[in-house]
Design an enzyme around this catalytic site. Structure first.
Site, PDB file in Angstrom:
ATOM      1  N   SER A 589       7.136 -16.764  72.758  1.00 54.41           N
ATOM      2  CA  SER A 589       8.220 -16.285  71.906  1.00 54.41           C
ATOM      3  C   SER A 589       9.012 -15.140  72.528  1.00 54.41           C
ATOM      4  O   SER A 589       9.995 -14.694  71.970  1.00 54.41           O
ATOM      5  CB  SER A 589       7.667 -15.862  70.544  1.00 54.41           C
ATOM      6  OG  SER A 589       6.957 -14.662  70.673  1.00 54.41           O
ATOM      7  N   LYS A 632       6.410 -10.271  62.491  1.00 52.59           N
ATOM      8  CA  LYS A 632       7.321  -9.664  63.460  1.00 52.59           C
ATOM      9  C   LYS A 632       8.436  -8.906  62.745  1.00 52.59           C
ATOM     10  O   LYS A 632       8.826  -7.813  63.148  1.00 52.59           O
ATOM     11  CB  LYS A 632       7.921 -10.748  64.354  1.00 52.59           C
ATOM     12  CG  LYS A 632       6.901 -11.352  65.311  1.00 52.59           C
ATOM     13  CD  LYS A 632       7.515 -12.522  66.043  1.00 52.59           C
ATOM     14  CE  LYS A 632       6.497 -13.122  66.999  1.00 52.59           C
ATOM     15  NZ  LYS A 632       6.993 -14.353  67.601  1.00 52.59           N
TER      16      LYS A 632
END
Ligand code: ADP
Length: 714
Positions: A589, A632
């Site tokens: 990611s 996140k």
């Protein structure tokens, strides 16, 4: 002499007869001699076996006899008592044959006598042994009595205890056997200690001891709410789980639903304490089993008793601690199980959790079937992926993401502070912490998804304050001030996260997802004269390294469009670095972050630093969705960032985010790298995004160095 009657001469006053003498023929063949010698030995044997029958005088004669006929007659008169037999021997005129008959008779008698002797011996032996044992046991009892009366009764007491447990015939018999074994052993031998420990263990376990279940959903809801702030979805799932369990255990057959609740999330988000609340709301005992680092099957299932120092596995240890057969067992950190050559603990665990098998769970040490079917198992994990597949299939996974700053303040004020005050013997007046300072603690002294460190810091403050009260330095009320907070906890440990103001060349802020929750992962890229080498430092894992290569290939393939010098790699080396090199990082990611930093370094266009980004990149520049966007986002929010670039496909995650996060964060959904670049690289003054108000008007203690800028003096 042996004679034959020929005729009768007289009738009165007695019979007178005519006779003819029948003298034995003289035989002195070697065969006859051998036979004589043999019969002599037999006679000796016979005398030995049956004393008194052949007198010493007769034996003398036997020893002296040479003539077979004479020897036969001598022995016949002594040994043969029945008339017909005597007559038969008398009539036998052949001396050898006569002696043979005697020999056969002797042999037969000797056999009989030997057998008798054997039986006698055996009987005597048995009597001796029994007497000896009886005698010794009496002695032992006397010794025990002398020593204080303990041990002698021990065996009987143990037997009583075994019988009193109501174990069912099979198990009771097995244990009674052990008691008998113990009885036969010297009291203070090592072996006896092993058996005694075993019996202690077996008797210490709860057999048929249960606590009364009270599965009232209203009560459960109340208990969960009482101890936990927020977590509404999680609580709902738990209540649903309990409802299903209640219904399924009430139906015919009574076996409750087999799925196992697994609470998954970063440390300190309340997994353990939720488990404890479930137990409390059902009125059950609660025991936590830590599985972190368990790699040996024997830790679950125990060691065989043949090993010195063997003990049962953790499951039975927990049952003993619980003391009831239906506790709530929390299997903590089930994702941290590992397996090696010593067997696979997860397969043992599978057996523990499987309702088909766990009603007769066999621990190697106990070696008796033990019923675990009434236990309510709850698992916790930091991450779901490492949980072995077969285990995961049995579980109903409930994810707990992490808390926002506001939630943390609420939790601290309502739960953590009162708890710590109480634990430190302080009252709410003696230490008041205003919300402003709770925020200060959260921002300056913790960086976590949960609240464990926050609790620890609050405990530290309580400790210091308690000390001052005891020392008499302080009295009456106290309201904590910023100055005193710093005095108590030292200089703040974290800035408002990695700095996020300004614009830098070659530095982009990515977001990572580790087991402790979301994290900011800045990516730095430096260029220097060289020949196209790519170096990556900062503990990037394999997937991350590959994703860096993909980012570089993308930059090269789009060089022209991006205004990058063609063949740039012939003249420069590239170095990608992920600061905080000590923490390993991996995953795809960071793809768009690395591509952004690379392109920024190559084009010298700075990156906006009020934006964080996450997304996987393909060689053609497509942006793929990623996992853990919620965590996140929380991390970015914690760090004061309010704008996030994320893959368009992740938009579906948005509804699960806390409401205030949805409101406060600005998401830029992208599906290609071109869009990312357009959004985050500063083109020229007029194209810059309007600045967002920063959440924290932060001082800048941890500002990122302008790596690329320095290298090229731009
Ligand atoms: P985990 O098992 O997830 O690592 P714990 O259950 O040990 O976390 O929680 C750590 C501490 O935080 C405990 O004291 C717990 O009571 C507290 N805590 C966590 N979440 C909450 C919450 N939502 N409300 C109140 N206290 C909480």
């Amino acid at each position: 002499a042996r004679v034959r009657l020929n005729s009768f001469e007289l009738g009165r006053p007695f019979f007178g007869v005519q006779i003819a003498e029948l003298p034995d023929p003289h035989v002195a063949t070697p065969e006859a001699q051998a036979l004589v010698a043999h019969v002599r030995t037999l006679a000796e044997q016979h005398a030995e076996l049956q004393q008194g029958k052949l007198t010493p005088e007769v034996l003398e004669l036997v020893r002296a006899a040479e003539d077979p006929g004479q020897l036969a007659d001598l022995l016949a008169t002594q040994l043969v008592t029945e008339m017909p037999d005597r007559q038969h021997l008398l009539e036998e005129l052949e001396p050898i044959k006569r002696l043979e008959s005697v020999a056969i008779r002797l042999l037969g008698e000797i056999d009989m006598l030997t057998l008798e002797q054997k039986i006698k011996d055996r009987v005597r032996e048995q009597i001796d042994k029994n007497q000896r044992e009886y005698y010794l046991r009496e002695r032992l009892k006397a010794i025990h009595d002398e020593l204080g009366g303990e041990g002698g009764n021990e065996i009987e007491q143990l037997r009583e205890k075994v019988r009193a447990k109501g174990l069912g015939p099979d198990i009771e018999e097995r244990l009674l056997k052990e008691v008998t074994r113990l009885e036969r052993m010297p009291t203070i031998s090592a072996e006896a200690t092993v058996v005694r420990n075993y019996l202690d263990w077996a008797l210490g376990l709860p057999w048929h001891v249960r606590s009364e279940d009270s599965l009232d959903l209203d009560v459960a809801e109340e208990v969960l709410n009482e101890d936990h702030y927020g977590l509404d979805q999680v609580k709902d799932r738990i209540i649903e789980f309990l409802a299903v369990r209640k219904l399924t255990s009430e139906r015919e057959g009574g076996r409750p639903n087999a799925t196992i609740l697994c609470l998954a999330g970063p440390p300190g988000v309340g997994k353990t304490s939720l488990g404890r609340s479930v137990a409390e709301s059902m009125g059950r005992k609660f025991v936590r089993i830590s599985l972190g680092g368990v790699r040996d099957e024997a830790e679950i299932r125990g060691h065989r008793r043949t090993y010195i120092g063997a003990f049962p596995g953790r499951i039975l240890q927990a049952m003993k601690t619980a003391g009831t057969q239906n506790p709530v067992l929390l299997l903590d950190e089930i994702d941290k199980l590992s397996s090696d050559q010593r067997g696979d603990p997860s397969s043992a665990l599978l057996e523990v959790l499987d309702p088909e098998q766990n009603h007769a769970f066999v621990d190697h040490y106990l070696d008796l079937p033990y019923d675990l079917s009434d236990v309510l198992f709850i698992c916790t994990a930091n991450q779901i992926a490492p949980i072995p597949r077969p285990l995961r299939d049995r579980m109903e996974i409930v994810e707990i993401g992490g808390y926002t700053e506001d939630e943390k303040v609420e939790i601290a004020r309502r739960y953590l502070l009162p708890k710590q005050l109480e634990a430190h013997g302080l009252t709410a007046e003696q230490l008041e912490i205003p919300d402003k300072l709770l925020i200060e603690i959260i921002r300056g002294y913790t960086r976590e998804a949960g609240v464990r460190n926050l609790e620890r810091q609050i405990a530290a403050v309580c400790r210091k304050v308690a000390r001052e009260y005891v020392k008499g330095k302080r009295a009456g009320k106290q309201r904590l001030t910023a100055a005193r907070l710093e005095e108590y906890l030292g200089p703040r440990r974290f800035g408002y996260d990695e700095q996020i103001s300004g614009q830098h060349v070659g530095v982009a802020i990515g977001l990572g997802w580790t087991e402790v929750g979301g994290e900011l992962i800045p990516v730095e890229v430096a260029t220097m004269p060289g020949h196209g080498q790519l170096t990556i430092t900062g503990q990037a894992g394999d997937v991350m390294q590959e994703s860096a290569r993909a980012a570089l290939s993308y930059a090269r393939s789009r060089a022209e469009a991006l205004d990058i010098a063609p063949n740039f790699q012939e003249k420069i080396d590239l170095h990608i670095h992920l600061p905080e090199g000590a923490t390993p990082k991996d995953g795809p990611s960071a793809g768009i972050t690395m591509a952004t930093a690379l392109i920024s370094a190559l084009t010298k266009r700075p990156v906006r630093h009020d934006v964080a980004m996450t997304g996987e990149i393909t060689l053609r520049g497509r942006v793929l969705p990623i996992g853990g966007l919620k965590e996140k986002t929380l991390a970015a929010h914690r760090a004061g960032i309010r704008r996030l670039v994320a893959p368009a496909e992740n938009r579906r995650d948005l509804p699960t985010f806390p409401k205030n996060i949805q409101k406060e964060m600005e998401f830029i959904w992208v599906s290609s790298m071109d869009e990312v670049i357009a959004q985050v690289l500063v083109q020229s003054e007029d194209k810059v995004l309007p600045p967002l108000p920063m959440a924290v008007p932060a001082p800048n203690p941890l500002a990122l160095p302008e790596v690329a800028g320095e290298a090229h003096g731009s």
